[in-house]
Design an enzyme around this catalytic site. Sequence first.
Site, PDB file in Angstrom:
ATOM      1  N   THR A   6      23.981 -23.550 -28.265  1.00  0.00           N
ATOM      2  CA  THR A   6      22.633 -22.769 -28.237  1.00  0.00           C
ATOM      3  C   THR A   6      21.842 -23.332 -26.957  1.00  0.00           C
ATOM      4  OG1 THR A   6      20.455 -22.805 -29.192  1.00  0.00           O
ATOM      5  CG2 THR A   6      21.756 -24.743 -30.060  1.00  0.00           C
ATOM      6  N   ASP A   7      21.160 -22.331 -26.428  1.00  0.00           N
ATOM      7  CA  ASP A   7      20.069 -22.917 -25.131  1.00  0.00           C
ATOM      8  C   ASP A   7      19.023 -24.187 -25.700  1.00  0.00           C
ATOM      9  OD1 ASP A   7      18.471 -21.410 -26.886  1.00  0.00           O
ATOM     10  OD2 ASP A   7      17.788 -19.931 -25.472  1.00  0.00           O
ATOM     11  N   GLU A   8      18.902 -24.198 -27.009  1.00  0.00           N
ATOM     12  CA  GLU A   8      18.105 -24.997 -27.442  1.00  0.00           C
ATOM     13  C   GLU A   8      18.546 -26.519 -27.291  1.00  0.00           C
ATOM     14  OE1 GLU A   8      16.098 -24.508 -31.199  1.00  0.00           O
ATOM     15  OE2 GLU A   8      16.419 -22.440 -31.351  1.00  0.00           O
TER      16      GLU A   8
ATOM     17  N   TYR B  70      17.481 -29.610 -35.826  1.00  0.00           N
ATOM     18  CA  TYR B  70      18.608 -28.401 -35.399  1.00  0.00           C
ATOM     19  C   TYR B  70      19.280 -28.578 -34.051  1.00  0.00           C
ATOM     20  CZ  TYR B  70      20.531 -24.088 -33.800  1.00  0.00           C
ATOM     21  OH  TYR B  70      21.696 -23.142 -33.202  1.00  0.00           O
TER      22      TYR B  70
ATOM     23  N   LYS C 196      23.053 -30.065 -32.826  1.00  0.00           N
ATOM     24  CA  LYS C 196      23.972 -29.200 -32.218  1.00  0.00           C
ATOM     25  C   LYS C 196      24.190 -29.919 -30.823  1.00  0.00           C
ATOM     26  CE  LYS C 196      24.863 -25.468 -32.333  1.00  0.00           C
ATOM     27  NZ  LYS C 196      26.188 -24.765 -33.430  1.00  0.00           N
TER      28      LYS C 196
HETATM   29  P1  NAD Z   1      23.961 -18.126 -39.631  1.00  0.00           P
HETATM   30  O1  NAD Z   1      23.330 -19.076 -40.356  1.00  0.00           O
HETATM   31  O2  NAD Z   1      23.970 -16.751 -39.724  1.00  0.00           O
HETATM   32  O3  NAD Z   1      25.725 -18.213 -40.114  1.00  0.00           O
HETATM   33  C1  NAD Z   1      26.031 -19.606 -40.019  1.00  0.00           C
HETATM   34  C2  NAD Z   1      27.310 -19.485 -40.802  1.00  0.00           C
HETATM   35  O4  NAD Z   1      28.239 -20.823 -40.849  1.00  0.00           O
HETATM   36  C3  NAD Z   1      27.171 -19.154 -42.285  1.00  0.00           C
HETATM   37  O5  NAD Z   1      28.250 -18.114 -42.824  1.00  0.00           O
HETATM   38  C4  NAD Z   1      27.479 -20.338 -43.271  1.00  0.00           C
HETATM   39  O6  NAD Z   1      27.886 -20.118 -44.519  1.00  0.00           O
HETATM   40  C5  NAD Z   1      28.408 -21.050 -42.400  1.00  0.00           C
HETATM   41  N1  NAD Z   1      28.354 -22.611 -42.433  1.00  0.00           N
HETATM   42  C6  NAD Z   1      27.216 -23.308 -42.598  1.00  0.00           C
HETATM   43  N2  NAD Z   1      27.829 -24.455 -42.688  1.00  0.00           N
HETATM   44  C7  NAD Z   1      28.890 -24.603 -42.994  1.00  0.00           C
HETATM   45  C8  NAD Z   1      30.043 -25.683 -43.063  1.00  0.00           C
HETATM   46  N3  NAD Z   1      29.530 -26.892 -43.359  1.00  0.00           N
HETATM   47  N4  NAD Z   1      31.272 -25.218 -42.992  1.00  0.00           N
HETATM   48  C9  NAD Z   1      31.567 -23.807 -42.865  1.00  0.00           C
HETATM   49  N5  NAD Z   1      30.673 -22.975 -42.808  1.00  0.00           N
HETATM   50  C10 NAD Z   1      29.474 -23.183 -42.783  1.00  0.00           C
HETATM   51  O7  NAD Z   1      23.969 -18.518 -37.914  1.00  0.00           O
HETATM   52  P2  NAD Z   1      24.301 -17.586 -36.805  1.00  0.00           P
HETATM   53  O8  NAD Z   1      23.007 -17.310 -36.268  1.00  0.00           O
HETATM   54  O9  NAD Z   1      25.391 -16.560 -36.782  1.00  0.00           O
HETATM   55  O10 NAD Z   1      24.732 -18.719 -35.788  1.00  0.00           O
HETATM   56  C11 NAD Z   1      26.111 -18.966 -35.445  1.00  0.00           C
HETATM   57  C12 NAD Z   1      26.431 -20.055 -34.373  1.00  0.00           C
HETATM   58  O11 NAD Z   1      25.852 -19.722 -33.332  1.00  0.00           O
HETATM   59  C13 NAD Z   1      25.653 -21.339 -34.817  1.00  0.00           C
HETATM   60  O12 NAD Z   1      26.660 -22.488 -34.327  1.00  0.00           O
HETATM   61  C14 NAD Z   1      24.434 -21.260 -33.986  1.00  0.00           C
HETATM   62  O13 NAD Z   1      23.885 -22.720 -33.599  1.00  0.00           O
HETATM   63  C15 NAD Z   1      24.838 -20.552 -32.752  1.00  0.00           C
HETATM   64  N6  NAD Z   1      23.867 -19.850 -32.199  1.00  0.00           N
HETATM   65  C16 NAD Z   1      22.914 -18.949 -32.748  1.00  0.00           C
HETATM   66  C17 NAD Z   1      21.761 -18.458 -32.074  1.00  0.00           C
HETATM   67  C18 NAD Z   1      20.990 -17.384 -32.940  1.00  0.00           C
HETATM   68  O14 NAD Z   1      20.149 -16.879 -32.100  1.00  0.00           O
HETATM   69  N7  NAD Z   1      21.245 -17.089 -33.887  1.00  0.00           N
HETATM   70  C19 NAD Z   1      21.735 -18.178 -30.604  1.00  0.00           C
HETATM   71  C20 NAD Z   1      22.892 -19.068 -29.954  1.00  0.00           C
HETATM   72  C21 NAD Z   1      23.619 -20.024 -30.508  1.00  0.00           C
HETATM   73  O1  DAU Z   2      17.506 -19.871 -28.831  1.00  0.00           O
HETATM   74  C1  DAU Z   2      18.837 -19.881 -29.824  1.00  0.00           C
HETATM   75  C2  DAU Z   2      18.432 -20.173 -31.120  1.00  0.00           C
HETATM   76  O2  DAU Z   2      17.522 -19.092 -31.369  1.00  0.00           O
HETATM   77  C3  DAU Z   2      19.590 -20.374 -32.141  1.00  0.00           C
HETATM   78  O3  DAU Z   2      20.108 -21.526 -31.644  1.00  0.00           O
HETATM   79  C4  DAU Z   2      18.870 -20.628 -33.478  1.00  0.00           C
HETATM   80  O4  DAU Z   2      20.005 -20.964 -34.373  1.00  0.00           O
HETATM   81  C5  DAU Z   2      18.080 -19.300 -33.877  1.00  0.00           C
HETATM   82  O5  DAU Z   2      17.382 -19.622 -35.141  1.00  0.00           O
HETATM   83  C6  DAU Z   2      17.083 -19.278 -32.851  1.00  0.00           C
HETATM   84  O6  DAU Z   2      15.944 -20.270 -32.898  1.00  0.00           O
HETATM   85  P1  DAU Z   2      14.306 -19.995 -32.711  1.00  0.00           P
HETATM   86  O7  DAU Z   2      13.589 -21.187 -33.254  1.00  0.00           O
HETATM   87  O8  DAU Z   2      14.230 -19.657 -31.464  1.00  0.00           O
HETATM   88  O9  DAU Z   2      14.217 -18.519 -33.656  1.00  0.00           O
HETATM   89  P2  DAU Z   2      13.232 -18.075 -34.948  1.00  0.00           P
HETATM   90  O10 DAU Z   2      13.790 -16.703 -35.186  1.00  0.00           O
HETATM   91  O11 DAU Z   2      13.289 -19.032 -35.977  1.00  0.00           O
HETATM   92  O12 DAU Z   2      11.801 -18.125 -33.988  1.00  0.00           O
HETATM   93  C7  DAU Z   2      11.757 -17.339 -32.712  1.00  0.00           C
HETATM   94  C8  DAU Z   2      10.464 -17.411 -32.285  1.00  0.00           C
HETATM   95  O13 DAU Z   2       9.405 -16.771 -33.145  1.00  0.00           O
HETATM   96  C9  DAU Z   2       9.861 -19.095 -32.311  1.00  0.00           C
HETATM   97  O14 DAU Z   2       9.031 -19.232 -31.263  1.00  0.00           O
HETATM   98  C10 DAU Z   2       9.146 -19.262 -33.489  1.00  0.00           C
HETATM   99  C11 DAU Z   2       8.395 -17.738 -33.689  1.00  0.00           C
HETATM  100  N1  DAU Z   2       8.445 -17.380 -35.298  1.00  0.00           N
HETATM  101  C12 DAU Z   2       9.429 -17.647 -36.066  1.00  0.00           C
HETATM  102  C13 DAU Z   2       9.382 -17.107 -37.253  1.00  0.00           C
HETATM  103  C14 DAU Z   2      10.492 -17.208 -38.363  1.00  0.00           C
HETATM  104  C15 DAU Z   2       7.062 -16.975 -35.678  1.00  0.00           C
HETATM  105  O15 DAU Z   2       6.099 -16.801 -34.919  1.00  0.00           O
HETATM  106  N2  DAU Z   2       7.109 -16.520 -37.023  1.00  0.00           N
HETATM  107  C16 DAU Z   2       8.087 -16.829 -37.846  1.00  0.00           C
HETATM  108  O16 DAU Z   2       7.979 -16.360 -38.968  1.00  0.00           O
END
Ligand code: NAD
Ligand code: DAU
Length: 329
Positions: free
Chosen positions: A117-119, A141, A145
């Site tokens: 992730t970019d985070e 988180y 990561k």
């Molecule tokens: P998500 O929370 O929707 O899905 C996570 C999945 O991992 C679920 O199916 C869960 O059951 C499974 N999981 C959790 N712990 C596990 C374990 N110990 N063993 C096996 N399976 C397990 O997440 P997502 O948003 O699809 O993110 C997927 C990946 O992409 C993550 O690694 C996250 O860090 C990365 N990522 C997410 C975002 C975003 O914006 N959502 C952006 C950049 C990177």
């Molecule tokens: O940048 C990549 C990441 O993006 C991934 O690695 C993470 O898994 C994913 O959860 C996401 O993280 P963020 O913290 O950026 O996403 P989130 O949707 O939780 O929040 C996006 C922005 O919105 C953040 O600035 C917090 C704000 N927010 C979020 C929620 C849930 C609100 O203002 N209100 C809310 O209720």
Amino acid sequence: MRLLVCGGAGFIGSNFVRVRLRDHGDEVVVLDKLTYAGRRENLAGLDVEFVHAGIEDPGAVAGAIEGADAVVNFAAETHVDRSIAEPDAFVTTHAVGTWVLLEAARQAGVRYLQVSTDEVYGSIEEGSFTERSPLAPSSPYSATKAGADLLVASYFHTYDLPTVICRGSNNYGPRQYPEKLIPLMILNALHGDPLPVYGDGLQVRNWLYVEDFARGIGHVLAHGVAGEAYNVGGPDECPNLEVVRRIIELTGADESLLTYVKDRPGHDRRYSLGSEKVRALGWEAQVRFADGLEETVAWYQDNRAWWEPIRSGDYRAYYARQYGSAIKD
Ligand code: NAD
Ligand code: DAU
């Protein structure tokens, strides 16, 4: 290719599996623990082998990796707010789980792609991070990561395991669990519930449509250089407040639902990725944020059967803890 896709029942993993089956005809084994965020329904109608296990389980992983050409690891705890409230599972899955997977890949001699992730770079007020920027994560988180990324890099340097890392920006699209900003706001808007904006709402995120990320990961898997990391950023950035206002417009909700709430502790102000390195491999994002957001709102409007069971289950307790009141029916 035969792929072992860990975390393939989650949001991005299941979209990735769809793209691989549809566009590449891969054989796919999904290994997933089915946490609150993982759902078998996300893979409904897809021809995949499914293993219900955690990546921290060496026996299950050793069995699932047999015959695979590559491991793609999505498995993670992914919500920043939950990592602040309860970091335990983040440490176990990201540190121990990633290590178990790397060991299995090393024993089996299999290529390994870590979805990151970019985070891990932390917050940036101006400009964009490159792959050479230092890791400076802010939350449990992103810190865990980043730890996983370092472990992956160590397996390349120490054992010559062919690894690559893909760092994505904020994804959105179908099947995202409604704890994240966009689906939470869409569902609350559709129900006439308050739209909780953290702090001043001027935090900026770089939005990437989930299929674009899935294709980017495929590109890095096919063309990435072993030992390298690749940023995969979206085409548009947007302050949260503007995202919420667009959702209000698209759903026809009342603007008075917009509610400022207490800020997230340690909240990162802005994320931004420079993606030149993955572009040089031939990848380009195809979906602009305005179009992708409209499609995403339509998907949630058309797929009540996907999210209704979520909103009536454990999510209600989570929502009450996080936002201080239960969801209305
Ligand atoms: P998500 O929370 O929707 O899905 C996570 C999945 O991992 C679920 O199916 C869960 O059951 C499974 N999981 C959790 N712990 C596990 C374990 N110990 N063993 C096996 N399976 C397990 O997440 P997502 O948003 O699809 O993110 C997927 C990946 O992409 C993550 O690694 C996250 O860090 C990365 N990522 C997410 C975002 C975003 O914006 N959502 C952006 C950049 C990177
Ligand atoms: O940048 C990549 C990441 O993006 C991934 O690695 C993470 O898994 C994913 O959860 C996401 O993280 P963020 O913290 O950026 O996403 P989130 O949707 O939780 O929040 C996006 C922005 O919105 C953040 O600035 C917090 C704000 N927010 C979020 C929620 C849930 C609100 O203002 N209100 C809310 O209720």
